[in-house]
Design a protein around this motif. Sequence first.
Motif, PDB file in Angstrom:
ATOM      1  N   SER A   1      46.411  20.097  64.838  1.00  0.00           N
ATOM      2  CA  SER A   1      46.657  20.648  65.024  1.00  0.00           C
ATOM      3  C   SER A   1      46.802  22.111  65.119  1.00  0.00           C
ATOM      4  CB  SER A   1      47.996  19.908  63.332  1.00  0.00           C
ATOM      5  OG  SER A   1      48.255  18.607  63.987  1.00  0.00           O
ATOM      6  N   THR A   2      47.305  22.805  65.332  1.00  0.00           N
ATOM      7  CA  THR A   2      46.882  24.262  65.204  1.00  0.00           C
ATOM      8  C   THR A   2      48.538  25.069  65.852  1.00  0.00           C
ATOM      9  OG1 THR A   2      46.629  24.685  68.026  1.00  0.00           O
ATOM     10  CG2 THR A   2      45.322  24.234  66.522  1.00  0.00           C
ATOM     11  N   PRO A   3      48.712  26.087  64.724  1.00  0.00           N
ATOM     12  CA  PRO A   3      49.518  26.718  65.329  1.00  0.00           C
ATOM     13  C   PRO A   3      50.707  27.234  67.123  1.00  0.00           C
ATOM     14  CG  PRO A   3      48.604  28.269  63.618  1.00  0.00           C
ATOM     15  CD  PRO A   3      47.363  27.201  64.700  1.00  0.00           C
ATOM     16  N   ALA A   4      49.481  26.789  68.336  1.00  0.00           N
ATOM     17  CA  ALA A   4      49.862  26.546  69.237  1.00  0.00           C
ATOM     18  C   ALA A   4      50.337  25.396  69.767  1.00  0.00           C
ATOM     19  CB  ALA A   4      49.016  27.392  70.181  1.00  0.00           C
ATOM     20  N   GLY A   5      50.092  24.409  68.590  1.00  0.00           N
ATOM     21  CA  GLY A   5      50.241  23.104  69.308  1.00  0.00           C
ATOM     22  C   GLY A   5      49.265  22.079  69.059  1.00  0.00           C
ATOM     23  N   GLN A   6      48.323  20.584  69.780  1.00  0.00           N
ATOM     24  CA  GLN A   6      47.061  20.035  69.511  1.00  0.00           C
ATOM     25  C   GLN A   6      46.282  20.561  70.373  1.00  0.00           C
ATOM     26  OE1 GLN A   6      48.813  16.045  68.973  1.00  0.00           O
ATOM     27  NE2 GLN A   6      48.497  16.769  66.676  1.00  0.00           N
ATOM     28  N   ILE A   7      44.919  20.327  70.062  1.00  0.00           N
ATOM     29  CA  ILE A   7      44.075  20.761  70.728  1.00  0.00           C
ATOM     30  C   ILE A   7      43.763  19.571  70.102  1.00  0.00           C
ATOM     31  CG2 ILE A   7      41.672  21.924  71.569  1.00  0.00           C
ATOM     32  CD1 ILE A   7      42.789  23.771  70.218  1.00  0.00           C
ATOM     33  N   VAL A   8      42.810  18.387  71.859  1.00  0.00           N
ATOM     34  CA  VAL A   8      42.221  17.146  72.245  1.00  0.00           C
ATOM     35  C   VAL A   8      40.973  17.512  71.939  1.00  0.00           C
ATOM     36  CG1 VAL A   8      42.468  14.782  73.134  1.00  0.00           C
ATOM     37  CG2 VAL A   8      44.721  16.379  72.709  1.00  0.00           C
ATOM     38  N   TYR A   9      40.141  16.435  71.052  1.00  0.00           N
ATOM     39  CA  TYR A   9      38.741  16.126  72.022  1.00  0.00           C
ATOM     40  C   TYR A   9      38.219  15.078  71.953  1.00  0.00           C
ATOM     41  CZ  TYR A   9      38.295  21.831  69.381  1.00  0.00           C
ATOM     42  OH  TYR A   9      38.395  22.348  68.172  1.00  0.00           O
ATOM     43  N   GLU A  10      37.331  15.063  72.544  1.00  0.00           N
ATOM     44  CA  GLU A  10      36.837  13.687  73.305  1.00  0.00           C
ATOM     45  C   GLU A  10      34.804  13.275  72.964  1.00  0.00           C
ATOM     46  OE1 GLU A  10      37.030  12.666  77.313  1.00  0.00           O
ATOM     47  OE2 GLU A  10      39.644  12.532  76.776  1.00  0.00           O
ATOM     48  N   THR A  11      34.664  12.369  71.598  1.00  0.00           N
ATOM     49  CA  THR A  11      33.577  12.205  72.000  1.00  0.00           C
ATOM     50  C   THR A  11      32.725  12.309  73.578  1.00  0.00           C
ATOM     51  OG1 THR A  11      34.181  10.011  72.034  1.00  0.00           O
ATOM     52  CG2 THR A  11      34.165  10.578  69.935  1.00  0.00           C
ATOM     53  N   ASP A  12      32.090  12.712  73.670  1.00  0.00           N
ATOM     54  CA  ASP A  12      30.789  13.030  74.192  1.00  0.00           C
ATOM     55  C   ASP A  12      29.538  12.075  74.666  1.00  0.00           C
ATOM     56  OD1 ASP A  12      28.862  14.172  72.478  1.00  0.00           O
ATOM     57  OD2 ASP A  12      28.827  16.107  74.049  1.00  0.00           O
ATOM     58  N   GLN A  13      29.355  11.005  73.897  1.00  0.00           N
ATOM     59  CA  GLN A  13      28.295  10.277  73.718  1.00  0.00           C
ATOM     60  C   GLN A  13      29.016   9.087  72.596  1.00  0.00           C
ATOM     61  OE1 GLN A  13      25.190  11.507  73.466  1.00  0.00           O
ATOM     62  NE2 GLN A  13      25.102  11.849  70.802  1.00  0.00           N
ATOM     63  N   ASP A  14      27.923   7.872  73.053  1.00  0.00           N
ATOM     64  CA  ASP A  14      28.248   6.936  72.349  1.00  0.00           C
ATOM     65  C   ASP A  14      27.694   7.358  70.920  1.00  0.00           C
ATOM     66  OD1 ASP A  14      29.520   5.661  73.626  1.00  0.00           O
ATOM     67  OD2 ASP A  14      28.265   4.567  73.988  1.00  0.00           O
ATOM     68  N   LEU A  15      28.444   6.752  69.439  1.00  0.00           N
ATOM     69  CA  LEU A  15      28.152   6.982  68.112  1.00  0.00           C
ATOM     70  C   LEU A  15      28.183   5.738  67.374  1.00  0.00           C
ATOM     71  CD1 LEU A  15      30.413   8.433  66.454  1.00  0.00           C
ATOM     72  CD2 LEU A  15      30.302  10.309  67.752  1.00  0.00           C
ATOM     73  N   TYR A  16      27.743   5.556  66.607  1.00  0.00           N
ATOM     74  CA  TYR A  16      27.924   4.817  65.264  1.00  0.00           C
ATOM     75  C   TYR A  16      28.151   5.532  63.948  1.00  0.00           C
ATOM     76  CZ  TYR A  16      26.424   1.303  68.679  1.00  0.00           C
ATOM     77  OH  TYR A  16      26.110  -0.192  69.284  1.00  0.00           O
ATOM     78  N   ALA A  17      29.380   5.231  63.934  1.00  0.00           N
ATOM     79  CA  ALA A  17      29.515   5.701  62.150  1.00  0.00           C
ATOM     80  C   ALA A  17      29.304   4.529  61.612  1.00  0.00           C
ATOM     81  CB  ALA A  17      31.611   5.278  62.606  1.00  0.00           C
ATOM     82  N   THR A  18      28.863   4.367  60.213  1.00  0.00           N
ATOM     83  CA  THR A  18      27.875   4.022  59.008  1.00  0.00           C
ATOM     84  C   THR A  18      28.751   4.021  58.110  1.00  0.00           C
ATOM     85  OG1 THR A  18      26.061   3.298  58.199  1.00  0.00           O
ATOM     86  CG2 THR A  18      26.308   6.160  58.721  1.00  0.00           C
TER      87      THR A  18
END
Length: 211
Positions: free
Chosen positions: A132-149
């Motif tokens: 969230s920013t004052p100008a609205g939401q910025i959407v990010y995308e992961t650029d590769q597979d990753l594992y959350a441990t």
Amino acid sequence: MTGDVWWEKDARAEGDLVPGPGPAGVQPELVEATREAVRSDVRGRIAGYTPDWTDPDRQDAGVALVRLFGTQAEPVLSRVNRLPEKVLAEHLATAGVRRRPASAAAALLEFTVNPPEGASVLVPAGFQSAASTPAGQIVYETDQDLYATPATLAALVVQEAGTLEDLPLGPAGPGRPFAPFGRDPEPGNGLWIGLAGTAAPYPRLSLGVVV
């Protein structure tokens, strides 16, 4: 707009400094680039240029023209204030320095596995997160597979020239920047990472590093 600007021949004091590019992080503000400043300067010249205009009422057509001129001059003066930035860019260009091309913004994301005693979770490439920013939401995308441990960072040790240095850890990781392979990286140096948790990372571990 040449009444009190710092770069006039008879200027007595330095002008205002505003944030700008370059090593100093500031640049001079050549003119006050606001419509109200322009209108004020024009009104200050009424007595000298149009002495017959003695009652500049708000409903007067001349006042409307002054207000219109201020509105139109504001973006022009804003461009004038960018001249120091332009001059800096031209000087760097003569030295062979070029600006880097535009690129997509990147961010380091932290994923938390819930429940904490669970197994590693695959976060596929293209997974979207929003900020969230004052100008609205910025959407990010992961650029590769990753594992959350579910494991947490328990120890970091730098191995250099046969010696081991245990790095202090805070709630968010190392408390200070460090050289992961020693001050003089060479074959045989290494970085040992100790994890704590009820489940081992599987099938592989994804690491995020801030440089």
